[in-house]
Design a protein around this motif. Structure first.
Motif, mmCIF file in Angstrom:
data_model
loop_
_atom_site.group_PDB
_atom_site.id
_atom_site.type_symbol
_atom_site.label_atom_id
_atom_site.label_comp_id
_atom_site.label_asym_id
_atom_site.label_seq_id
_atom_site.Cartn_x
_atom_site.Cartn_y
_atom_site.Cartn_z
ATOM 1 N N MET A 1 28.028 35.521 25.673
ATOM 2 C CA MET A 1 28.141 34.834 26.960
ATOM 3 C C MET A 1 28.858 35.726 27.972
ATOM 4 O O MET A 1 29.851 36.379 27.624
ATOM 5 C CB MET A 1 28.955 33.552 26.762
ATOM 6 C CG MET A 1 28.634 32.475 27.771
ATOM 7 S SD MET A 1 29.529 30.972 27.321
ATOM 8 C CE MET A 1 30.664 30.856 28.654
ATOM 9 N N ALA A 2 28.327 35.739 29.211
ATOM 10 C CA ALA A 2 28.929 36.604 30.233
ATOM 11 C C ALA A 2 30.320 36.109 30.624
ATOM 12 O O ALA A 2 30.632 34.925 30.482
ATOM 13 C CB ALA A 2 28.018 36.629 31.462
ATOM 14 N N GLY A 3 31.138 37.031 31.094
ATOM 15 C CA GLY A 3 32.486 36.679 31.545
ATOM 16 C C GLY A 3 32.460 36.145 32.968
ATOM 17 O O GLY A 3 31.401 35.965 33.574
ATOM 18 N N THR A 4 33.655 35.901 33.517
ATOM 19 C CA THR A 4 33.787 35.374 34.889
ATOM 20 C C THR A 4 34.444 36.437 35.767
ATOM 21 O O THR A 4 35.358 37.141 35.327
ATOM 22 C CB THR A 4 34.646 34.089 34.879
ATOM 23 O OG1 THR A 4 33.956 33.113 34.101
ATOM 24 C CG2 THR A 4 34.874 33.544 36.275
ATOM 25 N N LEU A 5 33.948 36.522 37.002
ATOM 26 C CA LEU A 5 34.566 37.414 37.991
ATOM 27 C C LEU A 5 35.500 36.573 38.850
ATOM 28 O O LEU A 5 35.058 35.662 39.554
ATOM 29 C CB LEU A 5 33.475 38.046 38.870
ATOM 30 C CG LEU A 5 33.990 38.883 40.038
ATOM 31 C CD1 LEU A 5 34.723 40.125 39.558
ATOM 32 C CD2 LEU A 5 32.833 39.285 40.963
ATOM 33 N N TYR A 6 36.800 36.865 38.776
ATOM 34 C CA TYR A 6 37.785 36.126 39.572
ATOM 35 C C TYR A 6 38.182 36.955 40.792
ATOM 36 O O TYR A 6 38.461 38.160 40.663
ATOM 37 C CB TYR A 6 39.049 35.845 38.750
ATOM 38 C CG TYR A 6 38.819 34.896 37.589
ATOM 39 C CD1 TYR A 6 38.800 33.523 37.802
ATOM 40 C CD2 TYR A 6 38.609 35.381 36.300
ATOM 41 C CE1 TYR A 6 38.582 32.648 36.735
ATOM 42 C CE2 TYR A 6 38.391 34.509 35.238
ATOM 43 C CZ TYR A 6 38.380 33.148 35.471
ATOM 44 O OH TYR A 6 38.166 32.287 34.427
ATOM 45 N N LEU A 7 38.219 36.297 41.960
ATOM 46 C CA LEU A 7 38.692 36.963 43.177
ATOM 47 C C LEU A 7 40.089 36.435 43.427
ATOM 48 O O LEU A 7 40.263 35.284 43.841
ATOM 49 C CB LEU A 7 37.764 36.617 44.351
ATOM 50 C CG LEU A 7 36.310 37.010 44.110
ATOM 51 C CD1 LEU A 7 35.400 36.314 45.091
ATOM 52 C CD2 LEU A 7 36.160 38.524 44.194
ATOM 53 N N VAL A 8 41.083 37.265 43.134
ATOM 54 C CA VAL A 8 42.459 36.769 43.137
ATOM 55 C C VAL A 8 43.189 37.220 44.402
ATOM 56 O O VAL A 8 43.377 38.419 44.642
ATOM 57 C CB VAL A 8 43.211 37.272 41.880
ATOM 58 C CG1 VAL A 8 44.646 36.744 41.871
ATOM 59 C CG2 VAL A 8 42.474 36.844 40.613
ATOM 60 N N ALA A 9 43.627 36.247 45.208
ATOM 61 C CA ALA A 9 44.402 36.575 46.417
ATOM 62 C C ALA A 9 45.831 36.922 46.013
ATOM 63 O O ALA A 9 46.401 36.304 45.110
ATOM 64 C CB ALA A 9 44.398 35.394 47.368
ATOM 65 N N THR A 10 46.394 37.926 46.682
ATOM 66 C CA THR A 10 47.783 38.325 46.431
ATOM 67 C C THR A 10 48.562 38.207 47.762
ATOM 68 O O THR A 10 47.939 38.109 48.823
ATOM 69 C CB THR A 10 47.844 39.769 45.878
ATOM 70 O OG1 THR A 10 47.164 40.627 46.783
ATOM 71 C CG2 THR A 10 47.210 39.869 44.506
ATOM 72 N N PRO A 11 49.884 38.223 47.732
ATOM 73 C CA PRO A 11 50.655 38.018 48.967
ATOM 74 C C PRO A 11 50.366 39.071 50.052
ATOM 75 O O PRO A 11 50.010 40.211 49.726
ATOM 76 C CB PRO A 11 52.101 38.129 48.485
ATOM 77 C CG PRO A 11 52.052 37.757 47.050
ATOM 78 C CD PRO A 11 50.751 38.284 46.540
ATOM 79 N N ILE A 12 50.561 38.686 51.330
ATOM 80 C CA ILE A 12 50.401 39.643 52.439
ATOM 81 C C ILE A 12 51.773 40.138 52.915
ATOM 82 O O ILE A 12 51.907 40.653 54.014
ATOM 83 C CB ILE A 12 49.597 39.039 53.615
ATOM 84 C CG1 ILE A 12 50.225 37.722 54.100
ATOM 85 C CG2 ILE A 12 48.143 38.848 53.239
ATOM 86 C CD1 ILE A 12 49.643 37.215 55.416
ATOM 87 N N GLY A 13 52.772 39.984 52.096
ATOM 88 C CA GLY A 13 54.103 40.472 52.476
ATOM 89 C C GLY A 13 55.206 39.819 51.661
ATOM 90 O O GLY A 13 56.146 40.471 51.239
ATOM 91 N N ASN A 14 55.065 38.525 51.425
ATOM 92 C CA ASN A 14 56.129 37.796 50.762
ATOM 93 C C ASN A 14 55.704 37.444 49.329
ATOM 94 O O ASN A 14 54.762 36.681 49.118
ATOM 95 C CB ASN A 14 56.416 36.509 51.555
ATOM 96 C CG ASN A 14 57.675 35.837 51.097
ATOM 97 O OD1 ASN A 14 58.006 35.863 49.907
ATOM 98 N ND2 ASN A 14 58.391 35.245 52.021
ATOM 99 N N LEU A 15 56.412 38.015 48.369
ATOM 100 C CA LEU A 15 56.012 37.833 46.962
ATOM 101 C C LEU A 15 56.050 36.378 46.503
ATOM 102 O O LEU A 15 55.399 36.001 45.539
ATOM 103 C CB LEU A 15 56.899 38.683 46.055
ATOM 104 C CG LEU A 15 56.621 40.190 46.084
ATOM 105 C CD1 LEU A 15 57.596 40.930 45.185
ATOM 106 C CD2 LEU A 15 55.185 40.486 45.668
ATOM 107 N N GLU A 16 56.821 35.553 47.234
ATOM 108 C CA GLU A 16 56.875 34.132 46.864
ATOM 109 C C GLU A 16 55.536 33.431 47.092
ATOM 110 O O GLU A 16 55.333 32.311 46.643
ATOM 111 C CB GLU A 16 57.961 33.414 47.681
ATOM 112 C CG GLU A 16 59.353 33.760 47.225
ATOM 113 C CD GLU A 16 60.426 33.175 48.121
ATOM 114 O OE1 GLU A 16 61.582 33.538 47.929
ATOM 115 O OE2 GLU A 16 60.103 32.380 49.025
ATOM 116 N N ASP A 17 54.631 34.105 47.808
ATOM 117 C CA ASP A 17 53.317 33.499 48.059
ATOM 118 C C ASP A 17 52.321 33.739 46.922
ATOM 119 O O ASP A 17 51.165 33.337 47.008
ATOM 120 C CB ASP A 17 52.724 34.020 49.380
ATOM 121 C CG ASP A 17 53.542 33.575 50.573
ATOM 122 O OD1 ASP A 17 54.191 32.525 50.473
ATOM 123 O OD2 ASP A 17 53.553 34.283 51.593
#
Ligand code: SAM
Length: 292
Positions: free
Chosen positions: A1-17
């Motif tokens: 079975m094929a895997g999943t492609l995840y598009l993961v957003a990361t913070p734009i400055g503040n790591l708490e995001d």
């Protein structure tokens, strides 16, 4: 079975995001495709993530997309991250998503920070209808064409710009759009975050004065620095329609206007309706003027 492609957003400055789900997915996938592996290692270390990384950036994105799709087809789960924010938004991701979907692979977003959306909602400008123009193209002709299109844009306009090109871009926007209201969203989520409502002309005068101004102190205080999103007010729809009507009335008689639509292939009824709409008068008035 094929895997999943995840598009993961990361913070734009503040790591708490960074969201807990982003941390979990990055921990669970087989490989993280990162725009800048050296830059991302700091983020991964901070969240104690030890998943192997591979590079996926602007210059290898097509060849690398094939490799990643092959891995996904073999059953591996892949997460894409970029330097900051949401993959695919002025960042690599779009081509890989297209290729993965074409191969029947499941694509799943892991939402989080995006500078454009956060600038828009903080700008005080209408949010119901907006257009995102990313960075204006560098190629001169395409840039001029887009600026021309923006002249009559009625939606709120969101643009990205680098600080060293900000003054030039503001100058071109001023020439193309006039002294429109603009919100300069700078360093969002960071220590020196500022959201400044001004006009293109005022922003330009402020920066130009400071850059070429008399005092060296002023120069260092106000020259554009940091990351910017520009949020520009769209044109008022009614005002635009009025200007269009004025231009038509000034340059064409009702007969010429009507004939123009007939030449475009409309029948008499449609042409009369279009003339009435363009000139802001009734169909009866159009008919009477054509009959005299
Ligand atoms: N993918 C990212 C996103 O989701 O927003 C955008 C990446 S794009 C290469 C970088 C541009 O986004 C910057 O030049 C700037 O215009 C904008 N940007 C990124 N972070 C920002 C921040 N913290 N404050 C203001 N603008 C930011």
């Amino acid at each position: 079975m094929a895997g999943t492609l995840y598009l993961v957003a990361t913070p734009i400055g503040n790591l708490e995001d960074m969201t807990p789900r982003a941390v979990r997915i990055l921990n669970e996938v087989d490989v993280i495709a990162a725009e800048d592996t050296r830059g991302s290692i700091r983020l991964l270390n901070h969240f104690d993530i030890h998943t192997p990384m591979t590079s996926y950036h602007e210059y290898n994105k097509l060849s690398k997309a094939h490799v990643l799709v092959d891995r996904l087809l073999q059953g591996e789960n892949v997460a894409v991250i970029t330097d900051a924010g949401t993959p695919g938004i002025s960042d690599p991701g779009e081509d890989l998503v297209r290729m993965a979907l074409a191969a029947g692979i499941t694509v799943s977003p892991v939402p989080g920070a995006c500078a454009a959306v956060n600038a828009l909602v903080s700008s005080g400008k209408p949010t119901r209808r907006f257009c995102f123009e990313a960075f204006l193209p560098m190629e001169r002709k395409e840039r001029a064409e887009i600026l021309k299109e923006l002249k009559t844009e009625t939606r709120t306009i969101v643009l990205y710009e680098a600080p060293h090109r900000l003054i030039r871009t503001l100058g071109e926007l001023y020439t193309a759009l006039g002294d429109r209201e603009i919100t300069l969203c700078r360093e969002l989520t960071k220590k020196h975050e500022t959201i400044e409502e001004t006009t293109i002309g005022m922003a330009l005068r402020k920066f130009e004065a400071k850059v070429s101004g008399e005092g060296a102190e002023e120069v260092s205080a106000e020259a554009p620095r940091g990351e910017y999103v520009l949020v520009i007010a769209g044109r008022d729809r009614r005002e635009l329609q009025r200007e269009k009507q004025e231009a038509i009335t000034e340059t064409m008689t009702v007969e010429e206007h009507f004939q123009n639509y007939l030449d475009q292939g409309m029948d008499r009824k449609e042409a009369m309706k279009a003339v009435a709409r363009d000139r802001g008068i009734s169909k009866r008035d159009v008919y009477q003027q054509l009959m005299t």
